[in-house]
Design an enzyme around this catalytic site. Structure first.
Site, short mmCIF file in Angstrom:
data_model
loop_
_atom_site.label_atom_id
_atom_site.label_comp_id
_atom_site.label_asym_id
_atom_site.label_seq_id
_atom_site.Cartn_x
_atom_site.Cartn_y
_atom_site.Cartn_z
N ARG A 144 0.97 -1.04 -0.06
CA ARG A 144 0.03 0.01 -0.08
C ARG A 144 0.79 1.15 0.07
NH1 ARG A 144 -5.54 -2.00 2.21
NH2 ARG A 144 -6.08 0.14 2.32
N TYR A 147 0.81 4.35 -2.66
CA TYR A 147 -0.44 5.24 -2.50
C TYR A 147 -0.30 6.15 -1.17
CZ TYR A 147 -5.28 6.81 -2.12
OH TYR A 147 -6.33 7.49 -1.84
N PHE A 193 -19.32 -5.33 -3.04
CA PHE A 193 -20.42 -6.18 -2.51
C PHE A 193 -21.55 -5.77 -3.23
CE2 PHE A 193 -18.51 -6.23 2.26
CZ PHE A 193 -17.59 -7.02 2.15
N GLY A 207 -10.45 -11.49 5.19
CA GLY A 207 -10.20 -11.83 6.55
C GLY A 207 -11.52 -12.13 7.50
N GLY A 209 -13.75 -10.13 8.79
CA GLY A 209 -14.63 -9.32 8.74
C GLY A 209 -14.87 -8.26 9.94
N ARG A 213 -14.31 0.26 8.97
CA ARG A 213 -14.43 1.48 7.97
C ARG A 213 -15.37 2.57 8.43
NH1 ARG A 213 -10.12 -0.90 7.51
NH2 ARG A 213 -9.06 -1.08 5.48
N ASP A 275 -3.64 -4.40 5.48
CA ASP A 275 -5.18 -3.84 5.46
C ASP A 275 -5.25 -3.26 6.86
OD1 ASP A 275 -7.63 -4.86 3.61
OD2 ASP A 275 -8.16 -4.17 5.64
N PRO A 276 -5.61 -1.96 7.04
CA PRO A 276 -5.72 -1.34 8.36
C PRO A 276 -6.90 -2.09 9.31
CG PRO A 276 -5.60 0.41 6.54
CD PRO A 276 -5.82 -0.94 5.80
N ARG A 279 -10.60 2.29 11.36
CA ARG A 279 -10.58 3.52 10.76
C ARG A 279 -11.82 4.28 10.86
NH1 ARG A 279 -9.36 3.58 4.73
NH2 ARG A 279 -7.31 2.85 5.15
P1 NAD Z 1 -11.58 7.36 -8.95
O1 NAD Z 1 -10.29 6.39 -9.30
O2 NAD Z 1 -12.75 7.35 -9.47
O3 NAD Z 1 -10.87 9.07 -9.60
C1 NAD Z 1 -9.43 9.23 -9.78
C2 NAD Z 1 -9.50 9.92 -11.44
O4 NAD Z 1 -8.12 10.27 -11.53
C3 NAD Z 1 -9.86 8.85 -12.37
O5 NAD Z 1 -10.76 9.52 -13.26
C4 NAD Z 1 -8.68 8.45 -13.02
O6 NAD Z 1 -8.95 8.30 -14.31
C5 NAD Z 1 -7.95 9.84 -12.74
N1 NAD Z 1 -6.43 9.63 -12.77
C6 NAD Z 1 -5.54 8.61 -12.21
N2 NAD Z 1 -4.29 8.75 -12.65
C7 NAD Z 1 -4.28 9.70 -13.21
C8 NAD Z 1 -3.27 10.36 -13.95
N3 NAD Z 1 -1.97 10.01 -13.87
N4 NAD Z 1 -3.35 11.64 -14.64
C9 NAD Z 1 -4.79 12.20 -14.91
N5 NAD Z 1 -5.93 11.52 -14.58
C10 NAD Z 1 -5.23 10.35 -13.66
O7 NAD Z 1 -11.40 7.73 -7.19
P2 NAD Z 1 -12.02 8.51 -6.54
O8 NAD Z 1 -12.41 7.72 -5.45
O9 NAD Z 1 -12.82 9.61 -7.11
O10 NAD Z 1 -10.51 9.46 -5.91
C11 NAD Z 1 -10.56 10.91 -6.18
C12 NAD Z 1 -9.28 11.46 -5.31
O11 NAD Z 1 -10.04 11.13 -3.88
C13 NAD Z 1 -7.98 10.45 -5.36
O12 NAD Z 1 -7.11 11.19 -5.39
C14 NAD Z 1 -8.09 9.53 -4.19
O13 NAD Z 1 -6.75 9.30 -3.64
C15 NAD Z 1 -8.80 10.63 -3.11
N6 NAD Z 1 -9.53 9.85 -1.93
C16 NAD Z 1 -10.52 9.28 -2.57
C17 NAD Z 1 -11.22 8.45 -1.23
C18 NAD Z 1 -12.50 7.74 -1.36
O14 NAD Z 1 -13.13 6.76 -0.52
N7 NAD Z 1 -13.26 7.88 -2.58
C19 NAD Z 1 -10.76 8.42 -0.23
C20 NAD Z 1 -9.27 8.92 -0.04
C21 NAD Z 1 -8.96 9.78 -0.84
N1 UDP Z 2 -12.72 -5.59 1.40
C1 UDP Z 2 -13.46 -6.84 1.65
N2 UDP Z 2 -14.16 -7.51 0.43
C2 UDP Z 2 -13.83 -6.86 -0.76
C3 UDP Z 2 -12.99 -5.71 -1.12
C4 UDP Z 2 -12.54 -5.30 0.18
O1 UDP Z 2 -13.66 -7.36 2.76
O2 UDP Z 2 -14.32 -7.39 -1.73
C5 UDP Z 2 -12.36 -4.98 2.86
C6 UDP Z 2 -10.79 -4.75 2.73
O3 UDP Z 2 -9.86 -5.81 3.08
C7 UDP Z 2 -10.89 -3.57 3.71
C8 UDP Z 2 -12.04 -3.09 3.61
O4 UDP Z 2 -13.08 -3.82 2.99
O5 UDP Z 2 -10.80 -4.21 5.14
C9 UDP Z 2 -12.11 -1.82 2.63
O6 UDP Z 2 -11.41 -2.16 1.70
P1 UDP Z 2 -11.61 -0.85 0.30
O7 UDP Z 2 -10.51 -1.68 -0.70
O8 UDP Z 2 -12.79 -0.43 0.01
O9 UDP Z 2 -10.67 0.44 0.95
P2 UDP Z 2 -9.61 0.45 1.98
O10 UDP Z 2 -10.07 1.45 3.18
O11 UDP Z 2 -8.97 -0.65 2.41
O12 UDP Z 2 -8.55 1.51 1.21
#
Ligand code: NAD
Ligand code: UDP
Length: 324
Positions: A144, A147, A193, A207, A209, A213, A275-276, A279
């Protein structure tokens, strides 16, 4: 003076980005959506394409680009573990070079720039719930890390451009968010899911479960991001944005089964590395400084998300990577 702003949204065709573009276009702003479509597709923003105040650019944020803007929301980055681990070096480049490129643009244009950071910067947290002051527990060597460490480095770059070059920045740490337009094959837990339940397939719990989150509905989250961008320059963050209602993954699976009326069975698969285990955001800062807190309960948000999954033709979606 006009209140219409020229706003760049990187990753604007993604799940969160497309909802943000909707809100900004509806507000009358001149919106540029930039995306390389790695984890998204044009259908997320197709309804905006005919709009005179919306532009779509296919571009990779790791490459520089010359645009004139007033504000930048930097969302470009794959967010689902399976996708960001598919090409981990590219993920790190996207966070780091993407940050450098948007910060350089912000410096040149004198624009305000917001970084979509993440709860993942806390790693597998020993402090619960997580306040912004917690420094985190990330395994720098694990799967991980591409990221987590990429996002941590991006936060560092945002602070250094702010301190060294006076760039007007904002940092939000987003916790698990879900809703319509999640990619059906992104491998995240809510989309997995729901897709599995709708098709009567086994629901894959990684795991036992018991890991937790806290799930935030997308409209609440977008509201928080915009409040942060529009808030006073004296409050740059980082600020946690998420819903503090915490659930085990098993509880989530049970809710999805109940809401879909599915006959799917719960099955267990190995827990991925690092896997955290827990959270939950501490959102005291967002409440006091932004007057923000989520309003949509998981039950209701899941209902809206399931409704959307029912409305799409899943065969129109290409899996971005085999990891779902
Ligand atoms: P997503 O994957 O739907 O959106 C990410 C977008 O970025 C996609 O459209 C993808 O095509 C684009 N992208 C990826 N790499 C790129 C690159 N090199 N150049 C241009 N575009 C690129 O995910 P999301 O859930 O919408 O997440 C959006 C942002 O929010 C991300 O930065 C993510 O890390 C952050 N974020 C989301 C969550 C969540 O739960 N959804 C949680 C924490 C952080
Ligand atoms: N997870 C799961 N089944 C799935 C996908 C994810 O049990 O089909 C679990 C995963 O191991 C984690 C949690 O769900 O504990 C959230 O996973 P997700 O990938 O959505 O986001 P994360 O918070 O881990 O980035």
């Amino acid at each position: 003076m006009s209140t219409i702003k020229r706003i760049l949204v990187t990753g604007g065709a993604g799940f969160l980005g497309s909802h943000l573009c909707d809100r900004l276009v509806a507000g009358g702003h001149d919106v540029i959506c930039l995306d390389n479509f790695f984890t998204s597709q044009k259908s997320n923003v197709a309804h905006l394409l005919g709009n005179p105040n919306f532009e779509l650019i296919r571009h990779d944020v790791t490459q520089s680009i010359w645009l004139e803007v007033d504000e930048i929301y930097n969302l470009a980055c794959p967010a689902a573990p399976g996708h960001y681990q598919y090409n981990p070096i590219k993920t790190m480049k996207t966070s780091v070079m993407g940050a450098i490129n948007v910060l350089g643009m912000a410096k040149r244009c004198n624009a305000k720039v917001l970084q979509a950071s993440t709860s993942e910067i806390y790693g597998d947290p020993e402090v619960h719930p997580q306040p912004e002051s917690y420094k985190g527990s990330v395994n720098t060597l694990g799967p991980r890390a591409c990221y987590d460490e990429g996002k941590r480095a991006a936060e560092t770059l945002f602070m250094d451009y702010h301190r060294s070059n006076g760039v007007n920045v904002r940092i939000v740490r987003i916790f698990n968010t879900y809703g319509p337009r999640m990619h059906p094959f992104d491998g995240r837990v809510v989309s997995n899911f729901i897709r599995q339940a709708m098709r009567g397939e086994d629901i894959t719990i990684f795991g036992d479960g018991s890991q937790t989150r806290s799930f935030c509905y997308v409209s609440d989250l977008v509201d928080g991001i915009m409040r942060m961008m529009d808030g006073p320059d004296s409050f740059i963050g980082p600020v946690n944005l998420g819903n503090p209602d915490e659930f085990t993954i098993k509880q989530l699976a049970e809710q999805v089964i109940e809401r879909t009326g599915s006959k799917s069975k719960l099955v267990h698969r190995p827990l991925p590395a690092d896997d955290p285990t827990q959270r939950q955001p501490d959102i005291a800062l967002a409440k006091s400084r932004l007057g923000w807190e989520p309003t949509i309960k998981l039950r209701d948000g899941l209902g809206k998300t399931i409704e959307w999954f029912n409305s799409i033709d899943i065969t129109n979606y290409r899996a971005p990577t085999p990891n779902y």
